[in-house]
Design an enzyme around this catalytic site. Structure first.
Site, PDB file in Angstrom:
ATOM      1  N   HIS A  13       0.966  -1.244  -0.140  1.00  0.00           N
ATOM      2  CA  HIS A  13       0.032   0.088   0.033  1.00  0.00           C
ATOM      3  C   HIS A  13       0.984   1.191   0.045  1.00  0.00           C
ATOM      4  O   HIS A  13       1.485   1.686   1.131  1.00  0.00           O
ATOM      5  CB  HIS A  13      -0.925   0.068   1.368  1.00  0.00           C
ATOM      6  N   HIS A  15       1.687   5.554  -1.641  1.00  0.00           N
ATOM      7  CA  HIS A  15       1.241   6.445  -2.617  1.00  0.00           C
ATOM      8  C   HIS A  15       2.627   7.052  -3.184  1.00  0.00           C
ATOM      9  O   HIS A  15       3.615   7.736  -2.415  1.00  0.00           O
ATOM     10  CB  HIS A  15       0.696   7.524  -1.644  1.00  0.00           C
ATOM     11  N   LEU A  16       2.599   7.281  -4.236  1.00  0.00           N
ATOM     12  CA  LEU A  16       3.926   7.621  -5.068  1.00  0.00           C
ATOM     13  C   LEU A  16       3.789   9.091  -5.847  1.00  0.00           C
ATOM     14  O   LEU A  16       4.666   9.668  -6.176  1.00  0.00           O
ATOM     15  CB  LEU A  16       4.282   6.675  -6.000  1.00  0.00           C
ATOM     16  N   ARG A  17       2.478   9.578  -5.671  1.00  0.00           N
ATOM     17  CA  ARG A  17       2.175  11.018  -6.451  1.00  0.00           C
ATOM     18  C   ARG A  17       2.442  10.717  -7.787  1.00  0.00           C
ATOM     19  O   ARG A  17       2.810   9.819  -8.354  1.00  0.00           O
ATOM     20  CB  ARG A  17       2.865  11.950  -5.930  1.00  0.00           C
ATOM     21  N   ASN A  41      -5.016   7.526  -6.405  1.00  0.00           N
ATOM     22  CA  ASN A  41      -5.596   8.781  -5.910  1.00  0.00           C
ATOM     23  C   ASN A  41      -4.982  10.101  -6.401  1.00  0.00           C
ATOM     24  O   ASN A  41      -4.484  10.666  -5.656  1.00  0.00           O
ATOM     25  CB  ASN A  41      -6.012   8.741  -4.405  1.00  0.00           C
ATOM     26  N   LYS A  99      -9.223  -0.006  -5.996  1.00  0.00           N
ATOM     27  CA  LYS A  99      -9.443   0.638  -4.480  1.00  0.00           C
ATOM     28  C   LYS A  99     -10.567   1.420  -4.556  1.00  0.00           C
ATOM     29  O   LYS A  99     -10.892   2.125  -5.172  1.00  0.00           O
ATOM     30  CB  LYS A  99      -8.116   1.692  -4.842  1.00  0.00           C
ATOM     31  N   HIS A 136     -10.641   1.484   1.596  1.00  0.00           N
ATOM     32  CA  HIS A 136     -10.143   2.449   2.639  1.00  0.00           C
ATOM     33  C   HIS A 136     -11.727   2.427   3.423  1.00  0.00           C
ATOM     34  O   HIS A 136     -12.643   2.809   3.089  1.00  0.00           O
ATOM     35  CB  HIS A 136     -10.191   3.740   2.108  1.00  0.00           C
ATOM     36  N   HIS A 174      -4.781  -0.442   5.923  1.00  0.00           N
ATOM     37  CA  HIS A 174      -4.071   0.290   6.964  1.00  0.00           C
ATOM     38  C   HIS A 174      -5.171   0.294   8.191  1.00  0.00           C
ATOM     39  O   HIS A 174      -5.733   1.167   8.722  1.00  0.00           O
ATOM     40  CB  HIS A 174      -3.994   1.763   6.592  1.00  0.00           C
ATOM     41  N   LEU A 218      -4.936   9.215   8.040  1.00  0.00           N
ATOM     42  CA  LEU A 218      -6.377   8.584   8.039  1.00  0.00           C
ATOM     43  C   LEU A 218      -6.290   7.051   7.348  1.00  0.00           C
ATOM     44  O   LEU A 218      -5.559   6.997   6.498  1.00  0.00           O
ATOM     45  CB  LEU A 218      -7.233   9.640   6.883  1.00  0.00           C
ATOM     46  N   ASP A 246       1.517   2.678   3.511  1.00  0.00           N
ATOM     47  CA  ASP A 246       0.715   3.635   3.482  1.00  0.00           C
ATOM     48  C   ASP A 246       1.402   4.959   3.211  1.00  0.00           C
ATOM     49  O   ASP A 246       0.945   6.050   3.770  1.00  0.00           O
ATOM     50  CB  ASP A 246      -0.622   3.857   4.229  1.00  0.00           C
ATOM     51  N   HIS A 250       3.430  14.489   1.526  1.00  0.00           N
ATOM     52  CA  HIS A 250       2.940  15.813   1.506  1.00  0.00           C
ATOM     53  C   HIS A 250       3.903  16.763   1.878  1.00  0.00           C
ATOM     54  O   HIS A 250       4.519  16.481   2.875  1.00  0.00           O
ATOM     55  CB  HIS A 250       1.595  16.001   2.449  1.00  0.00           C
ATOM     56  N   ALA A 262      -3.603  14.769   5.577  1.00  0.00           N
ATOM     57  CA  ALA A 262      -3.527  13.616   6.325  1.00  0.00           C
ATOM     58  C   ALA A 262      -2.368  12.474   5.366  1.00  0.00           C
ATOM     59  O   ALA A 262      -2.475  12.621   4.242  1.00  0.00           O
ATOM     60  CB  ALA A 262      -4.969  12.569   6.402  1.00  0.00           C
TER      61      ALA A 262
END
Ligand SMILES: [Zn+2]
Length: 342
Positions: A13, A15-17, A41, A99, A136, A174, A218, A246, A250, A262
């Protein structure tokens, strides 16, 4: 124990943007993990096979020269996802899951599903072609207390979903509560990912000496009794529980502000954080299976053959790492940690 050599792990899980942010964070993950399930996302989200193909190409192009990494792609479920989207994704071989975000639950989730029952035709197809669903697991009605959103999701959404689609393979992502541990243990075709922060911290850390935005993620950190349940599940040796950081970058200015985002950034030092959590309950012997075996087994992929080594040595987590325009503050920035990836 002074060194720990284990099979190279994967992150189930992540996030790589995109763009410059992707280029800034990807080397950290590549250093730690062989593969990762990449969250969809983006803005706009990765909704179709065409979106996933293009995003995968951008990730592959951002891998540092001479290094190996395999991005495993996901689609973002919306009210408009069709069974044909699932069939096309499955045929691609590199889209590994879909997802679900409830609309409004977290970063870039405004495209999310407004009512999970609207997706039943899609779930039917996913069940048929064996495409896992990643949840989620939080409800978002304003009447539900933020600390109860996961528990209420299990009662109101997940339990009926499981009854409608008993063979759909689901990962509750998560997890943060004893309620989730109990549900995952009780249900077939059900697994869960666990982050380092939910193993290491209770919600007290959010308010330690003042508001601590870099611990805000979150689902939010919960009471100590829930942290202990999560720690116990992760270190139990049960294959239903596996690693998913996760890690959610940011920039500092998006976290240290009057309405901060978050997400905790752990890609830099994920295995070190997990090692510390496992060591805290004398369960380092269970780390390899959690990090490197149960994830690929669930996704029906081969386990990695290379190895990594962690050394018992104290080092200081940097205050920030490079990120476009502003820095990026890693989880536990400035603190000492007692394991280090060789
Ligand atoms: Zn996430």
């Amino acid at each position: 124990m002074q060194t720990l050599t284990i099979t190279r792990p994967d992150d189930w899980h992540l996030h790589l943007r995109d763009g410059a942010a992707l280029k800034a964070v990807l080397p950290h993950t590549v250093r730690q993990f062989a593969r990762a399930i990449v969250m969809p996302n983006l803005k706009p989200p990765v909704r179709s096979l065409a979106d996933a193909t293009a995003y995968r190409d951008r990730i592959l192009a951002a891998i540092p020269e001479g290094q190996q990494f395999e991005p495993l792609m996901t689609l973002y479920l919306t009210d408009n996802t069709s069974p044909d989207d699932i069939i096309a994704a499955k045929a691609s071989q590199f889209v590994k899951a879909v997802k679900y975000y409830p609309a409004g639950a977290t970063t870039n989730s405004e495209f999310g599903v407004t009512d999970i029952r609207r997706c039943d035709r899609v779930f039917e197809t996913m069940q048929q072609v064996d495409m896992p669903l990643l949840l989620h697991g939080e409800v978002t009605h304003s009447a539900v207390d933020v600390f109860d959103r996961e528990k209420v999701f299990i009662e109101q959404q997940l339990t009926p979903l499981k009854q409608r689609f008993p063979n759909l393979r689901i990962v509750l992502e998560h997890i943060t509560t004893a309620d989730s541990v109990e549900f995952v243990l009780s249900a077939d075709n059900m697994a869960a990912t666990i982050t380092p922060q939910h193993m290491l911290f209770s919600r007290n850390i959010l308010f330690k000496g003042g508001i601590q935005p870099h611990f805000y993620c979150l689902p939010i950190l919960k009471r100590e009794q829930h942290r202990l349940a999560i720690l116990k599940a992760a270190t139990s040796g049960n294959p239903k529980f596996f690693l998913g950081t996760d890690s959610a970058p940011h920039g500092r200015n998006r976290k240290e502000t009057s309405c901060g985002c978050a997400g905790c950034y752990s890609a830099l030092h994920a295995m070190e954080l997990y090692a510390e959590a496992f060591e805290s309950v004398d369960a380092l012997d269970k780390l390899e299976a959690f990090a490197s075996f149960y994830g690929p087994d669930f996704y029906r992929l081969p386990r990695n053959s290379e190895q990594i080594t962690l050394n018992k040595t104290t080092w200081r987590i940097p205050d920030e790492v490079p990120f476009p325009e502003v820095g990026l503050v890693p989880l536990r920035a400035g603190e000492e940690i007692t394991w280090q990836l060789a």
